[in-house]
Design a protein around this motif. Structure first.
Motif, PDB file in Angstrom:
ATOM      1  N   TRP A  15      44.610  41.842  47.664  1.00  0.00           N
ATOM      2  CA  TRP A  15      44.970  42.470  48.866  1.00  0.00           C
ATOM      3  C   TRP A  15      43.694  43.339  48.975  1.00  0.00           C
ATOM      4  O   TRP A  15      43.187  44.086  50.154  1.00  0.00           O
ATOM      5  CB  TRP A  15      45.755  43.595  48.761  1.00  0.00           C
ATOM      6  N   GLY A  16      42.244  43.122  48.598  1.00  0.00           N
ATOM      7  CA  GLY A  16      41.303  44.049  48.269  1.00  0.00           C
ATOM      8  C   GLY A  16      40.947  44.652  47.307  1.00  0.00           C
ATOM      9  O   GLY A  16      39.846  45.631  47.782  1.00  0.00           O
ATOM     10  N   ARG A  17      41.704  45.836  46.875  1.00  0.00           N
ATOM     11  CA  ARG A  17      41.165  46.310  45.652  1.00  0.00           C
ATOM     12  C   ARG A  17      40.231  45.934  44.853  1.00  0.00           C
ATOM     13  O   ARG A  17      40.780  44.988  44.175  1.00  0.00           O
ATOM     14  CB  ARG A  17      42.612  46.972  45.015  1.00  0.00           C
ATOM     15  N   ASN A  18      38.995  46.778  44.809  1.00  0.00           N
ATOM     16  CA  ASN A  18      38.206  46.226  42.800  1.00  0.00           C
ATOM     17  C   ASN A  18      38.581  46.405  42.099  1.00  0.00           C
ATOM     18  O   ASN A  18      38.489  48.136  42.259  1.00  0.00           O
ATOM     19  CB  ASN A  18      37.436  46.412  44.131  1.00  0.00           C
ATOM     20  N   LYS A  19      38.906  46.590  41.478  1.00  0.00           N
ATOM     21  CA  LYS A  19      39.247  46.820  39.755  1.00  0.00           C
ATOM     22  C   LYS A  19      37.842  46.819  39.062  1.00  0.00           C
ATOM     23  O   LYS A  19      38.439  47.400  37.773  1.00  0.00           O
ATOM     24  CB  LYS A  19      39.792  45.181  39.139  1.00  0.00           C
ATOM     25  N   ASP A  20      36.996  46.793  39.889  1.00  0.00           N
ATOM     26  CA  ASP A  20      35.531  47.102  38.588  1.00  0.00           C
ATOM     27  C   ASP A  20      35.428  48.888  39.111  1.00  0.00           C
ATOM     28  O   ASP A  20      34.298  49.054  38.473  1.00  0.00           O
ATOM     29  CB  ASP A  20      34.374  46.616  39.381  1.00  0.00           C
ATOM     30  N   PHE A  91      31.450  49.533  52.432  1.00  0.00           N
ATOM     31  CA  PHE A  91      32.394  49.351  53.414  1.00  0.00           C
ATOM     32  C   PHE A  91      32.499  47.883  53.171  1.00  0.00           C
ATOM     33  O   PHE A  91      32.002  46.744  52.419  1.00  0.00           O
ATOM     34  CB  PHE A  91      31.585  49.589  54.541  1.00  0.00           C
ATOM     35  N   LEU A  92      33.908  47.783  53.741  1.00  0.00           N
ATOM     36  CA  LEU A  92      33.896  45.847  54.230  1.00  0.00           C
ATOM     37  C   LEU A  92      32.843  45.100  54.870  1.00  0.00           C
ATOM     38  O   LEU A  92      33.580  45.296  56.066  1.00  0.00           O
ATOM     39  CB  LEU A  92      35.567  45.347  53.295  1.00  0.00           C
ATOM     40  N   GLY A  93      31.554  44.442  54.617  1.00  0.00           N
ATOM     41  CA  GLY A  93      31.258  43.644  55.638  1.00  0.00           C
ATOM     42  C   GLY A  93      31.944  41.711  56.075  1.00  0.00           C
ATOM     43  O   GLY A  93      32.572  41.582  55.151  1.00  0.00           O
ATOM     44  N   GLU A  94      31.771  41.883  56.618  1.00  0.00           N
ATOM     45  CA  GLU A  94      32.122  40.442  57.334  1.00  0.00           C
ATOM     46  C   GLU A  94      31.386  39.318  56.062  1.00  0.00           C
ATOM     47  O   GLU A  94      30.116  39.536  56.611  1.00  0.00           O
ATOM     48  CB  GLU A  94      32.220  39.640  59.078  1.00  0.00           C
ATOM     49  N   ALA A  95      32.308  38.057  56.186  1.00  0.00           N
ATOM     50  CA  ALA A  95      30.296  37.122  54.135  1.00  0.00           C
ATOM     51  C   ALA A  95      29.969  36.639  55.454  1.00  0.00           C
ATOM     52  O   ALA A  95      29.361  36.274  54.627  1.00  0.00           O
ATOM     53  CB  ALA A  95      31.452  36.784  53.798  1.00  0.00           C
ATOM     54  N   ASN A 131      34.318  39.020  46.076  1.00  0.00           N
ATOM     55  CA  ASN A 131      35.426  39.032  45.591  1.00  0.00           C
ATOM     56  C   ASN A 131      36.115  38.386  46.859  1.00  0.00           C
ATOM     57  O   ASN A 131      36.422  40.174  47.384  1.00  0.00           O
ATOM     58  CB  ASN A 131      36.288  39.940  45.289  1.00  0.00           C
ATOM     59  N   PRO A 132      35.457  37.995  47.963  1.00  0.00           N
ATOM     60  CA  PRO A 132      35.915  37.361  49.151  1.00  0.00           C
ATOM     61  C   PRO A 132      37.548  37.659  49.918  1.00  0.00           C
ATOM     62  O   PRO A 132      38.448  37.600  48.650  1.00  0.00           O
ATOM     63  CB  PRO A 132      35.705  36.430  49.741  1.00  0.00           C
ATOM     64  N   THR A 133      37.590  38.768  50.525  1.00  0.00           N
ATOM     65  CA  THR A 133      38.853  39.410  51.553  1.00  0.00           C
ATOM     66  C   THR A 133      39.865  38.003  51.281  1.00  0.00           C
ATOM     67  O   THR A 133      41.566  37.821  51.916  1.00  0.00           O
ATOM     68  CB  THR A 133      39.483  39.970  52.026  1.00  0.00           C
ATOM     69  N   SER A 134      39.280  36.573  50.964  1.00  0.00           N
ATOM     70  CA  SER A 134      40.314  35.071  51.926  1.00  0.00           C
ATOM     71  C   SER A 134      40.655  34.892  50.807  1.00  0.00           C
ATOM     72  O   SER A 134      41.815  33.616  51.188  1.00  0.00           O
ATOM     73  CB  SER A 134      39.038  34.192  53.006  1.00  0.00           C
ATOM     74  N   ALA A 135      40.389  35.226  49.873  1.00  0.00           N
ATOM     75  CA  ALA A 135      41.789  35.319  48.447  1.00  0.00           C
ATOM     76  C   ALA A 135      42.442  35.159  48.983  1.00  0.00           C
ATOM     77  O   ALA A 135      43.631  33.716  48.282  1.00  0.00           O
ATOM     78  CB  ALA A 135      41.343  35.664  47.173  1.00  0.00           C
ATOM     79  N   ILE A 136      43.712  36.392  49.298  1.00  0.00           N
ATOM     80  CA  ILE A 136      44.884  35.571  49.535  1.00  0.00           C
ATOM     81  C   ILE A 136      45.066  34.795  50.430  1.00  0.00           C
ATOM     82  O   ILE A 136      46.483  34.049  50.194  1.00  0.00           O
ATOM     83  CB  ILE A 136      45.957  36.935  50.014  1.00  0.00           C
ATOM     84  N   PRO A 143      45.487  27.878  57.673  1.00  0.00           N
ATOM     85  CA  PRO A 143      43.510  27.425  58.334  1.00  0.00           C
ATOM     86  C   PRO A 143      42.857  28.145  57.904  1.00  0.00           C
ATOM     87  O   PRO A 143      43.547  29.402  58.437  1.00  0.00           O
ATOM     88  CB  PRO A 143      44.481  26.576  58.968  1.00  0.00           C
ATOM     89  N   GLU A 144      41.820  28.042  57.902  1.00  0.00           N
ATOM     90  CA  GLU A 144      40.600  28.322  58.707  1.00  0.00           C
ATOM     91  C   GLU A 144      40.332  30.247  57.546  1.00  0.00           C
ATOM     92  O   GLU A 144      40.222  30.860  57.938  1.00  0.00           O
ATOM     93  CB  GLU A 144      40.781  29.280  59.867  1.00  0.00           C
ATOM     94  N   LEU A 145      40.712  30.019  56.462  1.00  0.00           N
ATOM     95  CA  LEU A 145      40.858  30.721  55.448  1.00  0.00           C
ATOM     96  C   LEU A 145      38.879  31.467  55.228  1.00  0.00           C
ATOM     97  O   LEU A 145      39.903  32.981  55.765  1.00  0.00           O
ATOM     98  CB  LEU A 145      41.360  30.621  54.487  1.00  0.00           C
ATOM     99  N   THR A 146      38.062  31.371  55.708  1.00  0.00           N
ATOM    100  CA  THR A 146      36.857  31.665  55.928  1.00  0.00           C
ATOM    101  C   THR A 146      37.158  32.651  56.909  1.00  0.00           C
ATOM    102  O   THR A 146      35.839  33.448  56.932  1.00  0.00           O
ATOM    103  CB  THR A 146      35.932  30.680  55.635  1.00  0.00           C
ATOM    104  N   THR A 147      36.962  32.477  57.948  1.00  0.00           N
ATOM    105  CA  THR A 147      36.947  33.222  59.156  1.00  0.00           C
ATOM    106  C   THR A 147      37.571  34.982  59.433  1.00  0.00           C
ATOM    107  O   THR A 147      38.671  35.296  59.461  1.00  0.00           O
ATOM    108  CB  THR A 147      37.934  32.411  60.425  1.00  0.00           C
ATOM    109  N   GLY A 148      36.140  35.448  59.248  1.00  0.00           N
ATOM    110  CA  GLY A 148      36.725  37.114  59.261  1.00  0.00           C
ATOM    111  C   GLY A 148      36.827  37.232  57.792  1.00  0.00           C
ATOM    112  O   GLY A 148      37.169  38.405  58.101  1.00  0.00           O
ATOM    113  N   SER A 149      36.484  36.751  56.808  1.00  0.00           N
ATOM    114  CA  SER A 149      36.693  36.941  55.878  1.00  0.00           C
ATOM    115  C   SER A 149      35.255  38.168  54.815  1.00  0.00           C
ATOM    116  O   SER A 149      34.195  37.817  55.515  1.00  0.00           O
ATOM    117  CB  SER A 149      36.666  35.676  54.728  1.00  0.00           C
TER     118      SER A 149
END
Length: 272
Positions: A15-20, A91-95, A131-136, A143-149
């Protein structure tokens, strides 16, 4: 009930939580640190030092910029002339768009100009966590899973002071310096597009106040596509009225220089 079972199959990092980012105890307070292997510096450890000075934005989307004071032995050795400490911008920037580090490199071309040379943030170090937000969405077969990732960026720079702390002539001088820097960058093909009080900063150099036009994560270059998401670009209370219209929401209004200038005026009025 079925939806609940589906959601339970995902981990918090999906869901976007970074475990690092690891929790550490510093005295009686809980802090966070992250260790990143850098090709040039080796291991870089960033430790969040003071939550009281952190600038954190909470929201359902969680995409807003967070700024936290940090310490790092590796960066301290590299940047010995940093007097007021360092901050990390997260920040979460667009990939799929030009990242802020690349935009700042483009800005370096314009640093020969007197109106830009001392009025830009110095990027001490940066890292992009892959670790893009498109993983989920990928796991769900959307469809189009990378759009806005989006991917998590960490940018470390010297600590600056906000323009809202200034009064009278000092306020006007710093505000004017930021406008001149912005104008020069616009002519060089670097479009800031997010003028707000939090992005106008300052520091002292030889007793003189120097304005800093900060925060380029929503900026674009004249020769790229700019942000690919469907959201408006800017800080809403300070955006030009044209960009808040129904036509603008449909993407039918081009972001012009005068729109950013209108934002500068809104910021000045708000501070005064």
């Amino acid at each position: 009930m079925v939806l609940l079972y589906v959601l339970q199959r995902f981990k918090v990092e999906d869901w976007g939580r970074n475990k690092d980012f690891l929790p550490v105890q510093v005295g009686k307070k809980r802090r966070h640190k992250i260790n990143i292997q850098d090709e040039e510096l080796g291991e870089v450890e960033l430790l969040h030092t003071n939550h009281d000075e952190s600038v954190t934005h909470y929201g359902l989307q969680g995409r807003a910029t967070n700024v936290v004071p940090v310490t790092s032995d590796a960066l301290a050795k590299k940047c010995e002339n940093i007097l007021d400490g360092m901050v990390a911008k997260e920040f979460l920037g667009e990939a799929n768009r030009t990242g802020e580090p690349d935009i700042l490199k483009r800005v370096e071309i314009a640093e020969v100009r007197d109106t830009v040379k001392y009025y830009m943030p110095e990027l001490l170090w940066h890292h992009r966590l892959m670790n893009p937000t498109s993983a989920i969405r990928e796991a769900l077969g959307v469809p189009e899973l990378t759009t806005g990732s989006r991917v998590l960026y960490i940018l470390v720079s010297p600590k600056f002071q906000p323009i809202a702390k200034l009064y009278n002539k000092e306020l006007f001088d710093v505000w004017r310096q930021c406008i001149l820097c912005h104008l020069t960058l616009w002519k060089e093909g670097v479009y800031h597009r997010n003028i707000s009080p939090g992005n106008l900063m300052w520091y002292r150099k030889n007793g003189k106040l120097i304005g800093v036009l900060n925060d380029y994560d929503l900026s674009s270059l004249a020769d790229d596509l700019g942000p690919l998401g469907e959201e408006r670009t800017g800080t809403v209370p300070f955006m030009a009225l044209d960009l808040l219209s129904a036509k603008a929401q449909r993407g039918e209004v081009k972001h012009l220089y005068r729109h950013d200038l209108e934002s500068f005026i809104c910021v000045f009025i708000w501070i005064c």
